[in-house]
Design a protein around this motif. Structure first.
Motif, PDB file in Angstrom:
ATOM      1  N   UNK A   1      48.685  -9.092 -11.755  1.00  0.00           N
ATOM      2  CA  UNK A   1      48.314  -7.713 -12.067  1.00  0.00           C
ATOM      3  C   UNK A   1      49.307  -7.108 -13.051  1.00  0.00           C
ATOM      4  N   UNK A   2      48.753  -6.294 -13.947  1.00  0.00           N
ATOM      5  CA  UNK A   2      49.554  -5.526 -14.897  1.00  0.00           C
ATOM      6  C   UNK A   2      49.598  -4.097 -14.384  1.00  0.00           C
ATOM      7  N   UNK A   3      50.793  -3.541 -14.279  1.00  0.00           N
ATOM      8  CA  UNK A   3      50.987  -2.197 -13.754  1.00  0.00           C
ATOM      9  C   UNK A   3      51.657  -1.311 -14.793  1.00  0.00           C
ATOM     10  N   UNK A   4      51.315  -0.030 -14.738  1.00  0.00           N
ATOM     11  CA  UNK A   4      52.038   0.994 -15.480  1.00  0.00           C
ATOM     12  C   UNK A   4      52.334   2.078 -14.463  1.00  0.00           C
ATOM     13  N   UNK A   5      53.610   2.416 -14.318  1.00  0.00           N
ATOM     14  CA  UNK A   5      53.997   3.456 -13.365  1.00  0.00           C
ATOM     15  C   UNK A   5      53.717   4.831 -13.968  1.00  0.00           C
ATOM     16  N   UNK A   6      53.775   5.856 -13.139  1.00  0.00           N
ATOM     17  CA  UNK A   6      53.526   7.213 -13.624  1.00  0.00           C
ATOM     18  C   UNK A   6      54.597   7.676 -14.614  1.00  0.00           C
ATOM     19  N   UNK A   7      55.758   7.016 -14.614  1.00  0.00           N
ATOM     20  CA  UNK A   7      56.782   7.363 -15.612  1.00  0.00           C
ATOM     21  C   UNK A   7      56.828   6.359 -16.770  1.00  0.00           C
ATOM     22  N   UNK A   8      55.769   5.551 -16.910  1.00  0.00           N
ATOM     23  CA  UNK A   8      55.605   4.704 -18.091  1.00  0.00           C
ATOM     24  C   UNK A   8      56.202   3.313 -18.039  1.00  0.00           C
ATOM     25  N   UNK A   9      56.776   2.895 -16.929  1.00  0.00           N
ATOM     26  CA  UNK A   9      57.343   1.541 -16.816  1.00  0.00           C
ATOM     27  C   UNK A   9      56.200   0.538 -16.695  1.00  0.00           C
ATOM     28  N   UNK A  10      56.286  -0.542 -17.466  1.00  0.00           N
ATOM     29  CA  UNK A  10      55.270  -1.602 -17.432  1.00  0.00           C
ATOM     30  C   UNK A  10      55.816  -2.800 -16.671  1.00  0.00           C
ATOM     31  N   UNK A  11      54.979  -3.331 -15.777  1.00  0.00           N
ATOM     32  CA  UNK A  11      55.347  -4.479 -14.943  1.00  0.00           C
ATOM     33  C   UNK A  11      54.186  -5.458 -14.898  1.00  0.00           C
ATOM     34  N   UNK A  12      54.498  -6.719 -14.681  1.00  0.00           N
ATOM     35  CA  UNK A  12      53.486  -7.714 -14.364  1.00  0.00           C
ATOM     36  C   UNK A  12      53.952  -8.417 -13.101  1.00  0.00           C
ATOM     37  N   UNK A  13      53.038  -8.535 -12.136  1.00  0.00           N
ATOM     38  CA  UNK A  13      53.352  -9.167 -10.856  1.00  0.00           C
ATOM     39  C   UNK A  13      52.343 -10.262 -10.564  1.00  0.00           C
ATOM     40  N   UNK A  14      52.812 -11.327  -9.918  1.00  0.00           N
ATOM     41  CA  UNK A  14      51.952 -12.452  -9.558  1.00  0.00           C
ATOM     42  C   UNK A  14      51.865 -12.581  -8.045  1.00  0.00           C
ATOM     43  N   UNK A  15      50.655 -12.765  -7.561  1.00  0.00           N
ATOM     44  CA  UNK A  15      50.400 -12.966  -6.140  1.00  0.00           C
ATOM     45  C   UNK A  15      50.718 -14.422  -5.800  1.00  0.00           C
ATOM     46  N   UNK A  16      51.591 -14.623  -4.817  1.00  0.00           N
ATOM     47  CA  UNK A  16      51.994 -15.977  -4.440  1.00  0.00           C
ATOM     48  C   UNK A  16      51.266 -16.492  -3.208  1.00  0.00           C
ATOM     49  N   UNK A  17      50.987 -15.624  -2.238  1.00  0.00           N
ATOM     50  CA  UNK A  17      50.341 -16.077  -1.005  1.00  0.00           C
ATOM     51  C   UNK A  17      49.629 -14.902  -0.340  1.00  0.00           C
ATOM     52  N   UNK A  18      48.484 -15.215   0.266  1.00  0.00           N
ATOM     53  CA  UNK A  18      47.726 -14.245   1.051  1.00  0.00           C
ATOM     54  C   UNK A  18      47.293 -14.941   2.324  1.00  0.00           C
ATOM     55  N   UNK A  19      47.441 -14.256   3.457  1.00  0.00           N
ATOM     56  CA  UNK A  19      46.961 -14.783   4.732  1.00  0.00           C
ATOM     57  C   UNK A  19      46.156 -13.680   5.412  1.00  0.00           C
ATOM     58  N   UNK A  20      44.834 -13.853   5.439  1.00  0.00           N
ATOM     59  CA  UNK A  20      43.963 -12.844   6.033  1.00  0.00           C
ATOM     60  C   UNK A  20      44.081 -12.798   7.549  1.00  0.00           C
TER      61      UNK A  20
END
Length: 180
Positions: free
Chosen positions: A88-107
């Protein structure tokens, strides 16, 4: 390799193939990566909240990895990375840009783990985990933790910023959703 640029800033989705799966019913606690050439200097950020919402409802929102902006007031936009919904690509309310990767999900255990791919923070090896636990039929608790290696110092100030400015704010907003 301490100066390996790809290790410091991996390509989106690159590390996903190496992630160890969490089998249904299996619990895996986040662990800081081992660096035999460097002393262990990891900081941890942590927030916990009990919510007057059913665990299943909260998990549906947390699990929708690209949709963080739908419930977190500090995120102005969050979108799935083109070609890879586990990034996911994120932009915070103060303009910081981040990219995060999902490593694991357990439902079954209602846990997810993710890490930074691109970010402006003075840290490496950021690994976060969100865990939703039922507290009866209409309540749940959510714990949001992250470990990381600060570029300098012990990382306490940066951990406090993540706790207060990201985790606590997000959990408060998540807890307030669904209440009229």
């Amino acid at each position: 390799m301490p100066n390996d640029p790809q290790r410091q800033n991996p390509q989106p989705g690159r590390d996903l193939q190496q992630a160890q799966p969490v089998l249904p019913g299996q619990r895996r606690e986040p662990q800081a990566p081992q660096h035999p050439q460097h002393p262990q200097r990891y900081a941890e950020a942590r927030a916990h909240r009990v919510m007057d919402r059913a665990a299943d409802a909260v998990w549906r929102e947390v699990r929708d990895f690209p949709a963080l902006a739908a419930w977190h007031p500090g995120i102005a936009s969050s979108t799935a990375h083109p070609g890879n919904p586990r990034v996911r690509d994120l932009v915070t309310t103060d303009g910081i840009r981040l990219t995060e990767a999902l490593h694991a999900v357990d439902d079954t255990l209602m846990t997810l783990e993710y890490g930074f791919v691109a970010h402006p923070f003075p840290l490496t090896d950021y690994r976060a985990r969100m865990e939703v636990r039922p507290e009866g039929d209409t309540r749940c608790s959510v714990t949001w933790t992250a470990t990381f290696r600060p570029a300098e110092g012990d990382g306490a100030a940066l951990a406090a910023q993540f706790e207060a400015g990201v985790f606590v704010v997000g959990l408060e907003a998540l807890g307030a959703r669904g209440r009229g």
